[in-house]
Design an enzyme around this catalytic site. Sequence first.
Site, PDB file in Angstrom:
ATOM      1  N   ARG A   1     -11.465  28.373  48.902  1.00 45.07           N
ATOM      2  CA  ARG A   1     -11.320  27.291  49.588  1.00 45.07           C
ATOM      3  C   ARG A   1     -10.990  26.083  49.052  1.00 45.07           C
ATOM      4  NH1 ARG A   1     -16.505  25.016  52.184  1.00 45.07           N
ATOM      5  NH2 ARG A   1     -17.266  27.137  51.591  1.00 45.07           N
TER       6      ARG A   1
ATOM      7  N   ASN B   1       1.524  10.906   6.005  1.00 37.79           N
ATOM      8  CA  ASN B   1       0.901  10.032   7.090  1.00 37.79           C
ATOM      9  C   ASN B   1       1.494  10.515   8.535  1.00 37.79           C
ATOM     10  OD1 ASN B   1       0.047   6.754   5.948  1.00 37.79           O
ATOM     11  ND2 ASN B   1      -1.174   8.779   6.066  1.00 37.79           N
TER      12      ASN B   1
ATOM     13  N   TYR C   1       0.676  -1.167   0.052  1.00 36.16           N
ATOM     14  CA  TYR C   1       0.154   0.083   0.010  1.00 36.16           C
ATOM     15  C   TYR C   1       0.970   1.265  -0.222  1.00 36.16           C
ATOM     16  CZ  TYR C   1      -2.893   3.868   1.551  1.00 36.16           C
ATOM     17  OH  TYR C   1      -3.467   5.202   1.472  1.00 36.16           O
TER      18      TYR C   1
ATOM     19  N   HIS D   1      -2.693  16.940  -2.030  1.00 34.91           N
ATOM     20  CA  HIS D   1      -3.090  16.870  -0.825  1.00 34.91           C
ATOM     21  C   HIS D   1      -2.933  18.140   0.013  1.00 34.91           C
ATOM     22  CE1 HIS D   1      -3.723  12.741  -1.146  1.00 34.91           C
ATOM     23  NE2 HIS D   1      -3.803  12.399   0.109  1.00 34.91           N
TER      24      HIS D   1
ATOM     25  N   TYR E   1     -16.036  29.099  47.705  1.00 29.03           N
ATOM     26  CA  TYR E   1     -15.295  27.908  47.209  1.00 29.03           C
ATOM     27  C   TYR E   1     -14.301  28.358  46.365  1.00 29.03           C
ATOM     28  CZ  TYR E   1     -19.070  24.844  47.818  1.00 29.03           C
ATOM     29  OH  TYR E   1     -20.310  23.994  48.578  1.00 29.03           O
TER      30      TYR E   1
ATOM     31  N   PHE F   1      -1.894   6.096  12.356  1.00 30.41           N
ATOM     32  CA  PHE F   1      -2.235   7.520  11.996  1.00 30.41           C
ATOM     33  C   PHE F   1      -3.419   7.934  12.507  1.00 30.41           C
ATOM     34  CE2 PHE F   1      -3.491   4.586   8.512  1.00 30.41           C
ATOM     35  CZ  PHE F   1      -4.883   4.764   8.595  1.00 30.41           C
TER      36      PHE F   1
ATOM     37  N   GLU G   1     -12.315   5.698   4.763  1.00 32.00           N
ATOM     38  CA  GLU G   1     -11.751   6.158   6.003  1.00 32.00           C
ATOM     39  C   GLU G   1     -13.165   6.707   6.707  1.00 32.00           C
ATOM     40  OE1 GLU G   1      -9.259   9.051   4.559  1.00 32.00           O
ATOM     41  OE2 GLU G   1      -7.682   7.555   3.712  1.00 32.00           O
TER      42      GLU G   1
END
Length: 504
Positions: free
Chosen positions: A280, A193, A49, A79, A277, A325, A409
Amino acid sequence: MSLPQVRVKISSLYEDLKKSRQEFEKDSSAVLNSRKIVENALQDGNTYYGINTGFGALANQRILGEQLTQLQRNLILSHSVGVGNLVPKDISRLILQLKIHALCIGCSGISMETLQRLLYFLDHDLIPVIPEKGSVGASGDLAPLAHMSLPLLGFGQFWNEEGTDTIEASTILSAHNLEPVELQAKDGLSLINGTQLMSAYGAYILEKALYLLKVSDVASAMSLEALQGSIKPFDERIHQVRPHKGQLEVAENIRFLLRNSEILESHRHCGKVQDPYCLRCVPQVHGASRDALRHSIETLQTEINSVTDNPLVFENGDIISGGNFHGQPLALALDYAKIALAELASISERRTYLLLEGHDGLPKLLMQKTGINSGFMIPQYTSAALVSENKVLCHPSSVDSIPTSLGQEDHVSMGSISALHLLKVYENVETVLAIELFTAAQALDFRKPLKPGEGVEKAHKAIREAIPHATEDHYFKDDINIAQRLIRERKLIQNLDGEEYHLH
């Protein structure tokens, strides 16, 4: 099994990354061996791959011969679709450093020529320009890392030296007498990746958060003294019977900061039963944030010392596709960190509000002449606005998923969104604490001639050296900026003259 030569820790992030870089120069055998395995695989006729196939939904398409280098080049170009604001230069540099650190572990099979060019970029502070949006936090931070890789091909931009403007990569490469790199099989996939955008944001912020935790304790101690609060809730015995680590640390910090306080002694027997609070419960609230951030830091440290690309190359020659990934571990940890940091601001704003109410002899709005003067009223508005904004930013990004790559995906982490929001939350928290610091310093001035605890007094002195006591309205934005700078330059704790080591 390959392990990083230097394990990078968040607390020593930049020093460790420098050591990692130096160790690679001494021993690059892991990278060379993994590359040899990839080259041998190209000759065995099998399908791997992303090495001799298409990507994502195109994984079943075989790529052969001369197209292998074109495949990797096309991967980077196709990309590089990031949008939005640019990742700040410091974080972009960290993305590059973390990518190099991961590649040097030797499970990626990247070619030495490509890796050496990345190292050249780092060594000469040639930091690629990266748009912040476009990653869904799985398959790696694909778009951001593609933009990180564009200058290898002569495309994209670098930051200028100051990080204020961008320069075309082709111009910089020419100035350095560098030709674009011809990516080899697997190179492009090794580059894009990975979870380095998410990791870099997380590491950058959490390294700063370790200091901000101390600042939050200092701010609360100053407010406690100014409001003549009780030290009894910080008694060690209370916390030993509920011994969460963060809670114990914060209580000890407050006791240290209030050591030898004249203000505490002056009202020790005043008859007040309990404080609100926000005073404290400082150990319980700050402590819970510490423990949450501790978990986030542990997750980040595992991640930045891991190999998160795909497929992975192992020493015995196996090349195996998996899912390292996927950003889910980071997405959850970063969402958790957002919430933990936001709570520091939430309780800080409540203390700031309390300082303005005129309790126990303090003038309302911390000025003697109000009406003509608004006093410290409006900085609290800013704190309130930022605390409210954090509530929106803290919506967990990790609960969302939108399928990509034609359904291949089909579950993604959205951790990149967690990372971007975490930076905004951190900046808001830093501002809210800065406002509490100079507001508490103003209130402490009205307790003179009594002195606060030794640690509080030194912190107060550091603030007063930079921000004077206010007797009338003025440009409060300057005070906010200066207080922020004190935090960012880490001078507030330094002023404890080395005693910061008593602060957890």
